[in-house]
Design an enzyme around this catalytic site. Structure first.
Site, PDB file in Angstrom:
ATOM      1  N   GLY C  10       0.827  -1.205   0.000  1.00 29.81           N
ATOM      2  CA  GLY C  10       0.000   0.000   0.000  1.00 29.81           C
ATOM      3  C   GLY C  10       0.854   1.244   0.000  1.00 29.81           C
ATOM      4  N   LEU C  13      -0.756   7.494   2.106  1.00 30.91           N
ATOM      5  CA  LEU C  13       0.087   8.275   3.009  1.00 30.91           C
ATOM      6  C   LEU C  13       0.842   7.389   3.982  1.00 30.91           C
ATOM      7  CD1 LEU C  13      -2.165  11.327   3.825  1.00 30.91           C
ATOM      8  CD2 LEU C  13       0.007  11.317   2.598  1.00 30.91           C
ATOM      9  N   ALA C  14       0.138   6.424   4.547  1.00 30.56           N
ATOM     10  CA  ALA C  14       0.764   5.590   5.574  1.00 30.56           C
ATOM     11  C   ALA C  14       1.896   4.768   4.977  1.00 30.56           C
ATOM     12  CB  ALA C  14      -0.284   4.683   6.209  1.00 30.56           C
ATOM     13  N   GLY C  15       1.610   4.090   3.874  1.00 29.04           N
ATOM     14  CA  GLY C  15       2.616   3.224   3.266  1.00 29.04           C
ATOM     15  C   GLY C  15       3.831   4.002   2.793  1.00 29.04           C
ATOM     16  N   SER C 251     -16.043  18.352   1.584  1.00 28.02           N
ATOM     17  CA  SER C 251     -15.267  18.296   2.809  1.00 28.02           C
ATOM     18  C   SER C 251     -15.847  19.128   3.944  1.00 28.02           C
ATOM     19  CB  SER C 251     -13.863  18.800   2.498  1.00 28.02           C
ATOM     20  OG  SER C 251     -13.174  19.079   3.675  1.00 28.02           O
ATOM     21  N   ARG C 298     -18.723  14.382  13.175  1.00 30.16           N
ATOM     22  CA  ARG C 298     -19.446  13.904  12.004  1.00 30.16           C
ATOM     23  C   ARG C 298     -20.620  12.992  12.332  1.00 30.16           C
ATOM     24  NH1 ARG C 298     -14.085  12.944   8.290  1.00 30.16           N
ATOM     25  NH2 ARG C 298     -13.737  15.172   8.007  1.00 30.16           N
ATOM     26  N   HIS C 366     -17.872   6.838   4.564  1.00 32.09           N
ATOM     27  CA  HIS C 366     -16.678   7.637   4.351  1.00 32.09           C
ATOM     28  C   HIS C 366     -15.391   7.043   4.906  1.00 32.09           C
ATOM     29  CE1 HIS C 366     -14.320  11.245   3.884  1.00 32.09           C
ATOM     30  NE2 HIS C 366     -14.115  11.354   5.174  1.00 32.09           N
ATOM     31  N   ARG C 414     -14.130   9.200  14.059  1.00 32.70           N
ATOM     32  CA  ARG C 414     -12.906   9.943  13.773  1.00 32.70           C
ATOM     33  C   ARG C 414     -13.212  11.419  13.628  1.00 32.70           C
ATOM     34  NH1 ARG C 414     -10.532  11.972   9.020  1.00 32.70           N
ATOM     35  NH2 ARG C 414     -11.981  10.913   7.640  1.00 32.70           N
TER      36      ARG C 414
HETATM   37  C1  LIG Z   1     -13.122  11.958   0.099  1.00 32.35           C
HETATM   38  C2  LIG Z   1     -12.302  11.815   1.332  1.00 32.35           C
HETATM   39  C3  LIG Z   1     -11.776  12.941   1.938  1.00 32.35           C
HETATM   40  C4  LIG Z   1     -10.991  12.834   3.072  1.00 32.35           C
HETATM   41  N1  LIG Z   1     -10.489  13.961   3.641  1.00 32.35           N
HETATM   42  C5  LIG Z   1      -9.724  13.847   4.749  1.00 32.35           C
HETATM   43  C6  LIG Z   1      -9.197  15.001   5.370  1.00 32.35           C
HETATM   44  O1  LIG Z   1      -9.422  16.128   4.928  1.00 32.35           O
HETATM   45  N2  LIG Z   1      -8.432  14.868   6.452  1.00 32.35           N
HETATM   46  C7  LIG Z   1      -8.150  13.646   6.960  1.00 32.35           C
HETATM   47  O2  LIG Z   1      -7.424  13.584   7.932  1.00 32.35           O
HETATM   48  N3  LIG Z   1      -8.613  12.533   6.378  1.00 32.35           N
HETATM   49  C8  LIG Z   1      -9.409  12.605   5.295  1.00 32.35           C
HETATM   50  N4  LIG Z   1      -9.900  11.464   4.721  1.00 32.35           N
HETATM   51  C9  LIG Z   1      -9.466  10.160   5.190  1.00 32.35           C
HETATM   52  C10 LIG Z   1      -8.106   9.842   4.625  1.00 32.35           C
HETATM   53  O3  LIG Z   1      -8.016  10.292   3.320  1.00 32.35           O
HETATM   54  C11 LIG Z   1      -7.792   8.369   4.576  1.00 32.35           C
HETATM   55  O4  LIG Z   1      -8.101   7.803   5.753  1.00 32.35           O
HETATM   56  C12 LIG Z   1      -6.324   8.138   4.310  1.00 32.35           C
HETATM   57  O5  LIG Z   1      -5.957   8.773   3.127  1.00 32.35           O
HETATM   58  C13 LIG Z   1      -5.973   6.684   4.237  1.00 32.35           C
HETATM   59  O6  LIG Z   1      -4.632   6.545   3.860  1.00 32.35           O
HETATM   60  P1  LIG Z   1      -3.914   5.156   3.838  1.00 32.35           P
HETATM   61  O7  LIG Z   1      -2.494   5.428   3.578  1.00 32.35           O
HETATM   62  O8  LIG Z   1      -4.251   4.417   5.043  1.00 32.35           O
HETATM   63  O9  LIG Z   1      -4.562   4.364   2.655  1.00 32.35           O
HETATM   64  P2  LIG Z   1      -4.850   4.707   1.137  1.00 32.35           P
HETATM   65  O10 LIG Z   1      -4.468   6.063   0.768  1.00 32.35           O
HETATM   66  O11 LIG Z   1      -6.242   4.279   0.887  1.00 32.35           O
HETATM   67  O12 LIG Z   1      -3.874   3.755   0.366  1.00 32.35           O
HETATM   68  C14 LIG Z   1      -4.057   2.386   0.307  1.00 32.35           C
HETATM   69  C15 LIG Z   1      -2.975   1.781  -0.519  1.00 32.35           C
HETATM   70  O13 LIG Z   1      -3.067   0.397  -0.452  1.00 32.35           O
HETATM   71  C16 LIG Z   1      -3.052  -0.158  -1.719  1.00 32.35           C
HETATM   72  N5  LIG Z   1      -3.824  -1.387  -1.698  1.00 32.35           N
HETATM   73  C17 LIG Z   1      -5.084  -1.567  -1.270  1.00 32.35           C
HETATM   74  N6  LIG Z   1      -5.437  -2.842  -1.430  1.00 32.35           N
HETATM   75  C18 LIG Z   1      -4.384  -3.485  -1.951  1.00 32.35           C
HETATM   76  C19 LIG Z   1      -4.149  -4.810  -2.370  1.00 32.35           C
HETATM   77  N7  LIG Z   1      -5.059  -5.760  -2.260  1.00 32.35           N
HETATM   78  N8  LIG Z   1      -2.943  -5.116  -2.895  1.00 32.35           N
HETATM   79  C20 LIG Z   1      -1.994  -4.158  -3.027  1.00 32.35           C
HETATM   80  N9  LIG Z   1      -2.178  -2.904  -2.647  1.00 32.35           N
HETATM   81  C21 LIG Z   1      -3.356  -2.569  -2.113  1.00 32.35           C
HETATM   82  C22 LIG Z   1      -3.587   0.891  -2.610  1.00 32.35           C
HETATM   83  O14 LIG Z   1      -3.122   0.725  -3.921  1.00 32.35           O
HETATM   84  C23 LIG Z   1      -3.035   2.141  -1.970  1.00 32.35           C
HETATM   85  O15 LIG Z   1      -1.740   2.387  -2.449  1.00 32.35           O
HETATM   86  C24 LIG Z   1     -10.714  11.576   3.605  1.00 32.35           C
HETATM   87  C25 LIG Z   1     -11.246  10.444   2.993  1.00 32.35           C
HETATM   88  C26 LIG Z   1     -12.059  10.566   1.893  1.00 32.35           C
HETATM   89  C27 LIG Z   1     -12.696   9.355   1.322  1.00 32.35           C
END
Ligand SMILES: Cc1cc2nc3c(=O)[nH]c(=O)nc-3n(C[C@H](O)[C@H](O)[C@H](O)COP(=O)(O)OP(=O)(O)OC[C@H]3O[C@@H](n4cnc5c(N)ncnc54)[C@H](O)[C@@H]3O)c2cc1C
Ligand code: HEM
Ligand code: HEM
Ligand code: SF4
Ligand code: F3S
Ligand code: FES
Lengths: 276, 286, 663
Positions: C10, C13-15, C251, C298, C366, C414
């Site tokens: 993944g 941001l986290a990855g 948002s 929320r 969401h 959250r």
């Molecule tokens: C529309 C929207 C607006 C938001 N706005 C905000 C905000 O303003 N402030 C805030 O704090 N949070 C916000 N959030 C929440 C926040 O965006 C997410 O919680 C956060 O971006 C999650 O990041 P992540 O790194 O955990 O995962 P993601 O960014 O979802 O990344 C997941 C990664 O895993 C990979 N992956 C998934 N499944 C597989 C698989 N089976 N095999 C290989 N790779 C895989 C994907 O390709 C991707 O690279 C918002 C969310 C949404 C939906």
């Protein structure tokens, strides 16, 4: 991992010097080629002011020392470089005007089309009037028998007028002039982006208008000389030219040169010498 | 979660939508057109059409076919996944609304893969060259590391407002597909070649091609950053090497198709200026 | 001897944060993602990222208050040490992002500008227009590209993670994955595997999330033994635009910048919104929650909007339930500068200019607060012990989870702009712990090949079976749609036990049908059909966790709302009776906490989730009623304050700060 900036050893000369060539191409289009074209078309436009004005201008050009050297180093070579590089550049892209009919894309495509037209035009034009090389053998056995190398600087207007008889040549010239004019005017505009003179869409729009006005000016200068040639009486002109020639010889501002005169006069001895 | 019901509209709506899709089963294989028909729904975009096409997996002649392959992600035009050529124009398919497309041509919507990237399958294309360009111009801020070192440099509101639009580039590649100076480079892996050798060879040929408006713009973005600037010269080296900014022919299609309305031609002109100054400096600083 | 490698699955941001930190620590990383990491779902995040700033500090804010707001916002369902650590790190995270070149909006003097977000009274949220997630993700993507060009990171984009590989002792020593272009399945030996695969909104069919958010990766970890925590807590965002393929978020920043939510007081008022006079508008959030106004958390805003439309019949559109989100009183230039990104989305997809006309919005699924259960090791201050291999470790040794796919930081609800923070924080913070974990173990690449071959063979068998399925011709796309419909009806804003248990039964049947999918594409080149089918199949274990977790939790907490088990409203008007009622309310509250202030922990038995409950680490902040200054509930807060004061007097060492919460 090699840094992307190091040219890979497999790159060709052209690839390694891509930037330099492009910039020289741009520069050569502006000066000397573009600048020459401006001077040239404005000189030609002086025909509108009458035979003597134009002939006078030609005389002063031809009074330049080492004219062939100047011609080759400031006109022909840069032009050939610009033309060859231009064709290479034009072939590196692939117009998609069919798909995207926006102004910028039209201009892009027309810059290429007019480049090709300019190539054909200038190639033919210089053969037609100048004969390419001023080598005796070349002129007598190839160029002149083909109806080329028509221009006689010391009979500038009359020889030009006789070269322009009929309708085909004037049309050819009109197209050539328009193509070159568009190419230069638009070329100045693109060069302004290439060199980073105008940056924002707003300033580019303003520059665009300026270039268009410039093109209008140069283009009408070019066309007006064609009109003037077509409306000048060659016989009358020849009389004036000959009189001027005589006067110049008399004043020692030029040296006699039959190659630069029309055939009919070549046998006549300058009056000044007769007096002697 | 969605509320029931949909917006009523006075406009007359069709009941079916016809789509013509240029398909290709794999790299190097012939492309062919295929017609599909799906039920019309209000507020549809091209993605929802493709979702229906995938679900029914049947052409309009009733022939059973493999579902059309395509890429999408965010469905709101920020991720850059779903680029394709729709009715002759490259754009994001998620923001291509069916009602709007039918205004252009009520009979049919035409979908083709991007034209400047190798087709993987159907509407999926390989855009690795685009990301390679970002590496070429070193599009990053070379910070020392990720330990806490306090805040970054102070940045004025003007600078932020100049840079923010550039930093919205989502690497969709529209600007490249529409650019007449950007031509396709397709490299096939040779049977005996290792993955690494293949990548090296591929990158080498990408590096000779035109770098493209997006990367020029990114280079300008990072050259404008107080710390990013440290690598300004390396970026300009990249921008003046083969396929650099000089290959732009000012067709300005890029700026016209960019879904994020990034001022690409301004970036190109700025890059031109910087490259000029840099090239002259290089001569005299030697 | 081979060298150490870590597999990060993944690239959101986290990855990415984990990858760049690990690379900085000198560890080689394989980074695997369904999509080019730059396109990960994190790009969608709009509103911003929270931290205390120098300015809020001078208004009386500090990290502790950020911590308190987060815990209170999450209805006390979080273990507190990780949350404390995160909030204390937050300013550093913003500083780092600033250094990486994130184009945060600036004040005229050049400082990072802030806006207010839900569930707090301070302007803590840093933002880059209305595309903050995009800007943050790109900054990290750039750093990872930099590390990639240096050779320490290798990306595998368009790869589907199929599951962790465990050795005989149950330690995770790598993973299997499938190339989505060539369909090749291979093993990735790794000394630790970090899953950072985001949320699972696609289980609901349509949500505000990207199509990548299937939750399949987390489900695959769950199915081989990782535990799942708090799955029933699904955030339904109050403001989104309904669409045929996606529910597009508007948002919270719209409200943070002054947007107001309202409906006409009169039902079915068909007048153009701008001509409805002020006194005929019902600003229901502002009226009911004068202190927080439109910026209540929320879950509360969502329930209020849902209630206004469904129970009070005040929807502004007769055909599609919605309320107004109004920005038209804010100057255009300011809107463009701060909210441009989302306004363009609205304009593009709705064809209406939200600067001129109020937007029509409705709640949408969401965010998943729950996710893979992870461990932590606290330090003496009640924060986390840096470098501990326990931090972010799942119940499978060597398998880590970070970002939205873990359950750690957000409890029952959250707070806006806290997720981007938790993703980057957990990514960065976990690096040193993983390095320490690796040190103590045998290098994975030296393990017997057969271990990996076996794992690949299992996945190949599954793949082949799917392609040659003759058992049925269920359509995976339709199954997915049905799943989404069931989940949306049963497990979003309002939950009811009868409906939950019926839905659970339906899901079990549907899950059986999903195993009989017939594929319309049986090829072995870019077969999206089979990848999707696998993802759909793997949604079921998680869907079951959500439903079963919700069914068993007979209370209302944060986003999980069961009217049948909610705390009653106060009805008495006479002061003494009111007081007595409030006392009773508080007793009931305490009793309920004894029973349900616990994390739901699911384990997979091969067919169904088994649920157990785990106590919550509330060492820093005792739970208190979560009322957000609700009009009419002041007396409850009064009673609670008095009770807390008594407890505090009895044992003074248990946190002098416990009453400084923002109620
Ligand atoms: C529309 C929207 C607006 C938001 N706005 C905000 C905000 O303003 N402030 C805030 O704090 N949070 C916000 N959030 C929440 C926040 O965006 C997410 O919680 C956060 O971006 C999650 O990041 P992540 O790194 O955990 O995962 P993601 O960014 O979802 O990344 C997941 C990664 O895993 C990979 N992956 C998934 N499944 C597989 C698989 N089976 N095999 C290989 N790779 C895989 C994907 O390709 C991707 O690279 C918002 C969310 C949404 C939906
Ligand atoms: C109105 C149309 C034009 C007329 C009447 C015209 C006339 C002439 C004449 C008379 C000459 C011969 C000069 C000589 O031999 O000394 C000449 C040469 C030349 N012309 Fe033109 N010209 C025209 C347009 C153009 C244009 C548009 C170009 C493009 C740049 C051009 C480029 C040249 C060149 C390169 C030469 C040869 C240079 C030289 O002889 O020194 N001409 N032209
Ligand atoms: C003889 C045949 C010619 C050919 C084939 C030709 C071709 C081209 C082409 C293809 C370009 C575009 C380059 C780019 O955009 O990168 C160009 C640009 C230009 N040409 Fe020519 N050209 C020719 C003659 C001329 C002449 C006669 C002039 C001057 C009068 C001229 C002036 C220019 C200028 C000023 C530019 C702009 C350079 C820039 O954008 O930086 N060209 N030419
Ligand atoms: S510059 Fe615009 S068109 Fe080009 S890749 Fe970026 S967003 Fe797409
Ligand atoms: S379309 Fe291409 S030619 Fe230049 S101005 Fe844009 S990059
Ligand atoms: S799906 Fe993300 S841009 Fe279209």
């Amino acid at each position: 991992m090699s840094s992307p900036a190091d040219p890979a050893p497999s790159q060709t000369f052209l690839q390694k010097n891509d930037f330099l060539i492009r910039r020289l191409h741009s520069l050569s289009g502006l000066i000397p080629v573009g600048a020459y074209m401006c001077v040239h078309l404005i000189t030609n436009a002086s025909l509108v002011g009458g035979v003597s004005v134009f002939q006078n201008n030609v005389f002063s050009i031809h009074s330049l020392p080492l004219l062939p050297v100047i011609e080759w180093s400031f006109i022909f070579l840069p032009l050939i470089f610009h033309a060859v590089a231009g064709i290479w550049i034009a072939r590196s892209g692939k117009s998609n005007l069919q798909q995207y009919r926006w102004v910028g894309n039209r201009r892009y495509t027309w810059q290429r089309i007019t480049g090709y037209i300019a190539f054909l035009f200038i190639f033919t034009h210089v053969f037609h009037l100048h004969g390419w090389f001023h080598n005796e053998w070349w002129l007598k056995t190839i160029a002149e028998p083909m109806g080329m190398a028509k221009f006689r600087p010391y009979n500038a207007v009359s020889s030009l007028a006789s070269a322009m008889t009929g309708i085909a040549w004037p049309i050819f010239y009109a197209i050539g002039v328009l193509a070159c004019t568009f190419h230069l005017a638009n070329g100045i505009w693109t060069a302004g982006i290439t060199w980073g003179v105008w940056l924002t869409p707003k300033s580019q729009r303003r520059a665009s208008i300026a270039c268009a006005l410039f093109g209008l000016f140069i283009g009408s200068a070019g066309l007006s000389s064609l009109v003037a040639v077509k409306t000048t009486d060659a016989m009358e002109a020849a009389k004036i030219e000959n009189a001027m020639y005589d006067a110049r010889i008399h004043a020692h501002t030029i040296t006699p040169d039959d190659h630069k005169r029309s055939d009919g006069h070549a046998v006549e001895k300058p009056k000044s010498e007769l007096v002697k | 979660m969605i509320a029931p019901g949909n917006e009523a509209s006075a406009k007359r709506r069709p009941t079916k939508v016809n789509v013509r899709i240029l398909r290709q089963d794999g790299p190097g294989l012939p492309a062919y057109w295929e017609r599909h028909q799906v039920d019309y729904e209000p507020d549809m975009n091209v993605i929802s059409v493709l979702q229906k096409v995938a679900a029914q997996a049947k052409t309009s002649d009733g022939l059973k076919v493999a579902p059309v392959a395509w890429d999408c992600g965010c469905l709101e035009e920020v991720c850059g996944s779903c680029t394709m050529v729709i009715n002759g124009r490259v754009r994001q398919s998620c923001s291509a609304l069916v009602d709007r497309l039918l205004e252009d041509d009520a009979n049919e919507i035409e979908l083709r893969p991007m034209t400047k990237f190798p087709v993987i399958r159907d509407l999926c294309i390989d855009r690795s060259r685009l990301f390679r360009s970002l590496e070429r111009v070193k599009a990053w801020v070379p910070v020392d590391g990720y330990y806490d070192m306090g805040p970054g440099p102070r940045i004025s509101r003007e600078e932020q407002e100049q840079n923010y639009p550039l930093s919205q580039c989502m690497s969709c590649g529209c600007c490249l597909d529409a650019c007449p100076q950007f031509t396709k480079i397709e490299i096939q892996r040779q049977p005996a070649e290792t993955e690494a050798d293949y990548t090296t060879r591929k990158n080498a040929s990408f590096d000779d091609g035109f770098i493209g408006a997006h990367a020029i713009s990114q280079a300008m973005l990072f050259n404008a950053h107080p710390v990013g600037k440290i690598m300004a010269r390396e970026r300009l080296d990249a921008l003046t090497s083969a396929g650099g900014v000089q290959d732009c022919g000012n067709a300005q299609n890029c700026v016209a198709v960019c879904p994020k309305e990034i001022p690409l031609t301004t970036s190109i002109a700025r890059a031109g200026r910087a490259a000029t100054v840099y090239a002259i400096k290089k001569i005299f600083d030697r | 001897m081979g060298s150490n490698r870590v597999l990060v699955v993944g690239g959101g941001l986290a990855g990415l944060a984990a990858t760049m930190k690990l690379a900085e620590l000198g560890v080689a990383v394989d980074l695997l993602s369904l999509t080019p990491v730059k396109r990960s779902h994190s790009v969608c995040a709009q509103g911003g990222i929270n931290s205390v700033s120098d300015m809020t500090r001078q208004e009386g804010d500090d990290e502790w208050k950020h911590f308190d707001d987060t815990i209170y916002g999450g209805d006390f369902l979080q273990n507190q040490p990780p949350v404390k650590e995160m909030t204390y790190w937050a300013p550093k995270v913003i500083d780092l992002m600033d250094r990486l070149g994130v184009t945060f909006n600036r004040t005229p003097e050049g400082f990072i500008d802030r806006r207010r977000f839900g569930g707090t009274l301070y302007k803590r949220t840093a933002f880059a227009g209305a595309t903050t997630g995009q800007q943050l993700l790109y900054a990290l993507d750039e750093q990872v590209r930099r590390r990639e060009s240096e050779g320490l990171v290798k990306k595998y984009e368009f790869w589907d993670f199929l599951g962790p590989i465990l050795d005989d002792n149950g330690r995770c020593v790598g993973a299997t994955a499938q190339d989505m272009v060539t369909m090749q399945i291979r093993d990735f030996p790794a000394d630790a595997v970090v899953v950072a695969t985001g949320g699972n909104g696609l289980i609901y069919g349509r949500s505000t999330m990207s199509v990548f958010c299937t939750g399949s990766a987390a489900s695959r970890c769950f199915q081989v033994g990782a535990r799942m925590g708090n799955p029933e807590f699904i955030q339904v965002h109050p403001t989104a635009i309904p669409g045929a393929d996606k529910l597009r978020l508007m948002s919270e920043s719209a409200r943070g910048e002054g947007g107001r939510v309202w409906v006409p007081r009169k039902a079915n008022d068909s007048r153009y919104p701008k001509v409805i006079p002020e006194n005929e508008r019902y600003y229901f959030l502002e009226e009911r929650f004068p202190k927080y106004g439109n910026l209540v958390p929320r879950d509360i805003a969502t329930r209020e909007i849902f209630n206004i439309c469904v129970n009070e019949g005040l929807s502004v559109d007769p055909l599609r339930m919605s309320v107004y989100l109004d920005l038209t009183h804010i100057p255009r230039a300011e809107l463009d500068r701060k909210l441009g990104g989302i306004l363009e989305i609205y304009e593009k997809f709705q064809g209406v200019d939200p600067r001129e006309e109020p937007m029509k919005i409705f709640p949408a699924v969401h965010y998943s607060m729950g996710g893979l259960w992870v461990n932590y090791e606290a330090n003496a201050d009640g924060g986390l012990l840096p470098g501990s291999p326990k931090n972010q470790a799942t119940s499978v040794p060597g398998l880590y989870a970070i970002g939205e796919c873990d359950y750690q930081y957000h409890g029952a609800n959250r707070l806006g702009a806290n997720s981007l923070l938790s993703c980057i924080f957990s990514g960065l913070f976990t690096g040193p712990g993983i390095v320490n974990w690796i040190k103590g173990n045998r290098v994975a690449s030296d393990l017997p090949k057969s271990l990996y071959e076996k794992a690949v063979a299992v996945q190949e068998a599954r793949h082949k079976k799917l392609l040659s399925n003759t058992a049925g011709d269920e359509n995976p796309y339709l199954i997915h749609q049905e799943l989404g419909d069931i989940m949306t009806r049963a497990a979003t804003v309002v939950r009811d036990n009868k409906q939950l248990s019926e839905s659970y039964a339906k899901i079990c049947q549907l899950s059986d049908r999903a195993s009989k999918c017939g594929l319309s594409d049986t090829g072995s080149w870019t077969n999206q059909n089979v990848i999707f089918t696998k993802a759909v199949q793997d949604m079921f274990p998680v869907a079951k966790c959500i439903l079963k977790g919700a069914l068993q939790r007979d209370e209302s907490r944060g986003a999980h709302f069961k009217p049948a088990f909610s705390m009653p409203n106060l009805t008495a008007t006479e002061p003494v009776a009111k007081r007595a009622e409030a006392e009773g309310w508080c007793d009931a509250f305490e009793a309920n906490n004894k029973k349900f202030l616990k994390s739901t922990v699911c384990t997979w038995n091969g067919n169904e989730p088994d649920i157990s409950y785990e106590d919550i680490d509330t060492r820093l902040l005792p739970p208190r009623p979560r009322l957000y200054g609700l009009v009419g509930a002041e007396v409850i807060e009064q009673v609670w304050k008095e009770r807390s004061a008594v407890i505090a007097a009895k044992n003074p060492q248990s946190g002098k700060k416990q009453l400084t919460g923002t109620t």
